[in-house]
Enzyme design. Structure first.
Site, PDB file in Angstrom:
ATOM      1  N   ASP A 246       0.826  -1.212   0.000  1.00 14.88           N
ATOM      2  CA  ASP A 246       0.000   0.000   0.000  1.00 14.88           C
ATOM      3  C   ASP A 246       0.856   1.257   0.000  1.00 14.88           C
ATOM      4  OD1 ASP A 246      -2.242  -1.551   0.048  1.00 14.88           O
ATOM      5  OD2 ASP A 246      -2.719  -1.212   2.160  1.00 14.88           O
ATOM      6  N   ASP A 259       0.138  -0.382   5.952  1.00 14.55           N
ATOM      7  CA  ASP A 259      -0.994  -1.116   5.394  1.00 14.55           C
ATOM      8  C   ASP A 259      -2.279  -0.434   5.863  1.00 14.55           C
ATOM      9  OD1 ASP A 259      -2.040  -3.101   3.822  1.00 14.55           O
ATOM     10  OD2 ASP A 259      -2.070  -4.618   5.400  1.00 14.55           O
ATOM     11  N   LYS A 261      -6.230  -0.317   6.313  1.00 12.78           N
ATOM     12  CA  LYS A 261      -7.359  -1.227   6.425  1.00 12.78           C
ATOM     13  C   LYS A 261      -8.628  -0.443   6.764  1.00 12.78           C
ATOM     14  CE  LYS A 261      -4.909  -4.933   5.792  1.00 12.78           C
ATOM     15  NZ  LYS A 261      -5.044  -5.721   4.541  1.00 12.78           N
TER      16      LYS A 261
END
Length: 340
Positions: A246, A259, A261
């Site tokens: 990412d 990352d 989420k």
């Protein structure tokens, strides 16, 4: 004496004794002792049962459910509730025991000791965005999905059954489709922000379904600087796996694989993110052994953003924690390779 009084009372009634001594009656009850057994029959009829003391009205529904010939009205949802009542809520976040006790057969260090880091260059400040290679190498996501523990598979299947029972098959498919779409839009908006396109990103997200997610991560974005990579492909040259990172940037001054989420439920602790720490560790190892990246990463960051706009939870992974999850990732990778 009681028997004599009984006979006297019976003799006062017309035909009472005759009826008592009739042969068919005696044969039908107990043919040997008619006088004696008549008293016993009378006492048996008067004997009270323990069930007569039970509140029949109170337990009428229970009796009906047991004796009814109709099929059960239980649904997956009622079964889940019954499980919780009988056994308590499942412990979803129990630390895996096997991963901590085993040692990877093909151990590779998380940090590449042979990688040379060139001097910092100011030729281009644009983050790297390398296309993901189309090879037969497995992705990090695939490896983790194919090596779920039986307990993880059980809870995942039970969640799917519960959601399908609530939304229906088509409704559940639409629900998961929307989740993926929201995640893609959220990542695209973040990429625009990091590429200094804040105005365009805000205009695009205004009134959109991802506006809550962007509001959720505002306080985290303030601590991020020096973005090195965005939605960039990585591959581990010796272990032969790949993935799509990412973001790689500094968080509070420390270079991290980040990352992003999205979640509808709060995840205030790292253990609430399930296998995401293993995913981040796998990306860190891949970057450090990928010749396309002239730097190394020692830390990780998982940011959980919320649709309602509540402040996101950033979970920082220091080098020691990254090393622990790196060993667990190597075990999962070995398990996948053995299966395939």
């Amino acid at each position: 004496l009681a028997r004599m009084q009984f006979l006297q009372t019976l003799s006062r009634k017309p035909g009472g004794l005759e009826m008592l001594f009739q042969i068919p009656f005696c044969q039908k009850q107990l043919p040997h002792k008619c006088l004696a057994t008549s008293a016993r029959i009378y006492s048996k009829k008067k004997k009270e049962s323990g069930y007569e003391q039970v509140d029949q009205e109170k337990y009428r529904n229970l009796v009906y459910s047991v004796t009814s010939y109709k099929t059960s009205t239980q649904t997956p949802e009622t079964i889940f509730e019954e499980d919780n009542l009988l056994y308590g809520p499942p412990d979803k976040h129990r630390a895996p025991v096997q991963a901590g006790t085993k040692t990877p057969k093909n151990w590779v260090p998380l940090i590449n000791p042979n990688k040379r880091i060139p001097p910092a260059s100011s030729d281009s400040n644009l983050p790297r965005k390398i296309e993901l290679q189309k090879t037969k190498m497995p992705s990090v996501t695939r490896v983790l999905q194919q090596t779920l523990s039986p307990q993880q598979v059980f809870y995942l299947e039970r969640w799917k059954q519960k959601m399908t029972a609530e939304l229906g098959k088509e409704g559940f498919e639409e629900y998961t489709k929307n989740l993926f779409l929201q995640g893609e839009l959220f990542h695209s908006a973040l990429e625009s922000i990091f590429l200094s396109e804040e105005v365009a990103a805000k205009e695009k997200s205004e009134g959109d379904v991802i506006s809550g997610y962007l509001a959720s991560v505002e306080h985290v974005l303030e601590d991020i600087s020096e973005v090195k990579a965005l939605e960039s492909g990585v591959h581990h040259e010796s272990l032969q796996y790949l993935g799509l990172v990412d973001c790689v940037a500094k968080y509070r001054g420390r270079m991290c694989v980040i990352d992003w989420k999205t979640s509808e439920k709060p995840k205030p602790f790292l253990k609430n993110t399930y296998d995401n720490p293993l995913q981040v560790a796998a990306y860190i190892g891949a970057i450090n052994h990928d010749a396309n990246y002239d730097f190394q990463v020692h830390c990780g960051l998982i940011v959980v953003a919320y649709k309602d706009g509540s402040p996101a939870h950033p979970h920082f992974m220091d080098p020691e924690l990254c090393s622990q999850y790196w060993n667990k990732w190597l075990l999962r990778l070995e398990e996948y390779m053995d299966k395939n």
